[in-house]
Design an enzyme around this catalytic site. Structure first.
Site, PDB file in Angstrom:
ATOM      1  N   SER A 156       0.797  -1.231   0.000  1.00 42.08           N
ATOM      2  CA  SER A 156       0.000   0.000   0.000  1.00 42.08           C
ATOM      3  C   SER A 156       0.829   1.280   0.000  1.00 42.08           C
ATOM      4  O   SER A 156       0.406   2.279  -0.565  1.00 42.08           O
ATOM      5  CB  SER A 156      -0.962   0.000   1.183  1.00 42.08           C
ATOM      6  OG  SER A 156      -0.266  -0.128   2.401  1.00 42.08           O
TER       7      SER A 156
ATOM      8  N   HIS B  19      -5.093  -3.002  -3.115  1.00 43.05           N
ATOM      9  CA  HIS B  19      -4.636  -2.068  -4.147  1.00 43.05           C
ATOM     10  C   HIS B  19      -4.422  -2.722  -5.511  1.00 43.05           C
ATOM     11  O   HIS B  19      -3.988  -2.062  -6.449  1.00 43.05           O
ATOM     12  CB  HIS B  19      -3.351  -1.370  -3.702  1.00 43.05           C
ATOM     13  CG  HIS B  19      -3.542  -0.572  -2.459  1.00 43.05           C
ATOM     14  ND1 HIS B  19      -4.019   0.715  -2.459  1.00 43.05           N
ATOM     15  CD2 HIS B  19      -3.382  -0.908  -1.164  1.00 43.05           C
ATOM     16  CE1 HIS B  19      -4.120   1.146  -1.222  1.00 43.05           C
ATOM     17  NE2 HIS B  19      -3.741   0.185  -0.404  1.00 43.05           N
TER      18      HIS B  19
ATOM     19  N   LYS C 264     -11.561   1.299  -2.652  1.00 39.05           N
ATOM     20  CA  LYS C 264     -10.444   1.805  -3.454  1.00 39.05           C
ATOM     21  C   LYS C 264     -10.852   1.792  -4.935  1.00 39.05           C
ATOM     22  O   LYS C 264     -11.644   2.618  -5.338  1.00 39.05           O
ATOM     23  CB  LYS C 264      -9.194   1.027  -3.103  1.00 39.05           C
ATOM     24  CG  LYS C 264      -8.723   1.497  -1.723  1.00 39.05           C
ATOM     25  CD  LYS C 264      -7.824   0.624  -0.952  1.00 39.05           C
ATOM     26  CE  LYS C 264      -7.593   1.259   0.419  1.00 39.05           C
ATOM     27  NZ  LYS C 264      -7.129   0.303   1.421  1.00 39.05           N
TER      28      LYS C 264
END
Ligand SMILES: *Cc1c(COP(=O)(O)O)cnc(C)c1O
Length: 400
Positions: free
Chosen positions: A186, A214, A246
């Site tokens: 991250s 991610h 995200k």
């Protein structure tokens, strides 16, 4: 110590934090989440959100959210095991399972809770957990809370992991061995060495959990993330964690795994059982964003073009980028004070990049965590590069 005395001590600690440039404060955003943000009434170009595909403010996602609220109301009313599990949640679990190609998926309210919930439900005292030193904080907290023996290995160093696994066999004969890693790290943007990890896990009868917060939606040929990049099946990586706040642009998280794992979580995962289900309209919105993640390949292509544009431009102006090919492109600064200063100077030039400081990253590795979105244009990246060049020049001239 009295309450008054301990408050005085806390105030002192806050003061120290400020002096060390480690104080954290919040910005108030008065616009929708997108590549252009309004911060206290001032427009800035946003290069630090995790909305990689530009879906947080997408009209289809917004309208699905509104329709969901019309149908289900706002609050879910209770936990999933009482009356909180709505049709939209159920549908989303099924579609996510299909998306990641695993038998089942269980929705959690946040990624933090998913990590706590899965690790504590699957591991206990006689087990052992192996974590990369740069894993996300929630994975460390999960390991600590599980009461399993906790071992950390050097960042992405699979031979170090191997020796930790080997020494564990001789000293305590744990029942379960679980290797836990971010898929895309991250704060660094690099990717787990999954092929090697799978080999080592096989040799030592260990299972693997990948947190792909991610990667999912972003990496892999069709956005299936790190596991797609490595072509890893459920026999290679038993448990996948994904987040929806995200690349999916909404909120929530999930665990994907076998039917047995998911049923076990429903029975005994405390952060699943003892919390209110996320609002069903959020699941409705996520169904719309999942559709965009699957069908709009151009978002990943555009994002990749911006990343490449930035890396080429950064090289030309001599930026010290970290080794990453993903949408996370950190610029290593070192000192927290300097990272803060650069972030402030960039913001004055209309570029928003937050400084990431210890303890989120190791000591003396403060950085500007630059991230990209499919909604960034070529011009946006050019603006970013010229602002960075100016700020670096000022840094040299004033030697701060
Ligand atoms: C953001 C993040 C989480 C936490 O997910 P939330 O849904 O924000 O709670 C977990 N793991 C990683 C690697 C993350 O980046």
């Amino acid at each position: 110590m009295s309450w008054l005395e301990s408050q005085a001590r806390l105030a002192l600690q806050l003061q120290e934090r400020k002096q060390q440039s480690l104080y954290r404060s919040r910005r108030v955003i008065d616009s929708a989440q997108d590549v252009i943000l309004s911060v206290n009434g001032k427009q800035v170009l946003n290069f630090c959100s995790n909305d990689y595909l530009g879906l947080a403010n997408h009209p289809d996602v917004i309208s699905a959210f509104k329709k969901g609220a019309d149908q289900f109301g706002v609050g879910s009313g209770s936990a999933h095991l009482v009356t909180g599990h709505h049709a939209a949640h159920h549908e989303l679990e099924q579609q996510l399972a299909e998306f990641v190609g695993r038998p089942r998926v269980l929705l959690y309210s946040t990624g933090y809770m998913a990590n706590l919930g899965v690790v504590t439900a699957l591991l206990s005292k006689n087990d052992c957990i192996f974590e990369d030193k740069l894993n996300h904080a929630s994975l460390f907290d999960a390991g600590q809370l599980s009461s399993a023996t906790f071992k950390r290995y050097f960042h992405n160093d699979i031979s170090n992991l191997k020796s930790k696994l080997a020494s564990t066999v001789s000293d305590s004969q744990p029942q379960n061995k679980l290797i836990v890693s971010d898929g895309v790290f991250s704060m660094d943007g690099d990717v787990v060495a999954l092929d090697k990890m799978i080999g080592v896990a096989r040799q030592h009868d260990a299972a693997i959990l990948i947190d792909d917060a991610h990667g999912l939606g972003v990496t892999g040929k069709t956005g299936r993330g790190t596991l797609e990049e490595y072509n890893a099946s459920i026999d290679d990586v038993a448990i996948l964690m994904g987040t929806l706040g995200k690349a999916f642009g909404t909120f929530g998280a999930f665990i994907a795994g076998s039917d047995t794992v998911i049923e076990t979580l429903i029975q005994q995962s405390r952060s699943y059982i003892y919390t209110t289900a996320l609002p069903p309209a959020v699941a409705s919105a996520t169904l719309a964003s999942l559709k965009l993640v699957v069908t709009e390949q151009w978002r990943r292509e555009q994002l990749q073009q911006r990343i490449t544009q930035f890396k080429v431009g950064a090289k030309q102006i001599g930026l010290n980028l970290m080794p990453s090919d993903t949408a996370i492109q950190p610029l290593l600064i070192g000192s927290s004070e300097q990272a803060m200063k650069m972030s402030e100077l960039l913001e004055q030039k209309g570029i928003l990049i937050s400084a990431i400081r210890p303890p989120t990253v190791p000591n003396n590795t403060a950085r500007l965590r630059i991230t990209f979105s499919a909604n960034h244009s070529k011009e946006h990246v050019e603006q970013l590069l010229s602002a960075l060049e100016l700020v670096l020049l000022e840094r040299q001239q004033h030697a701060y």
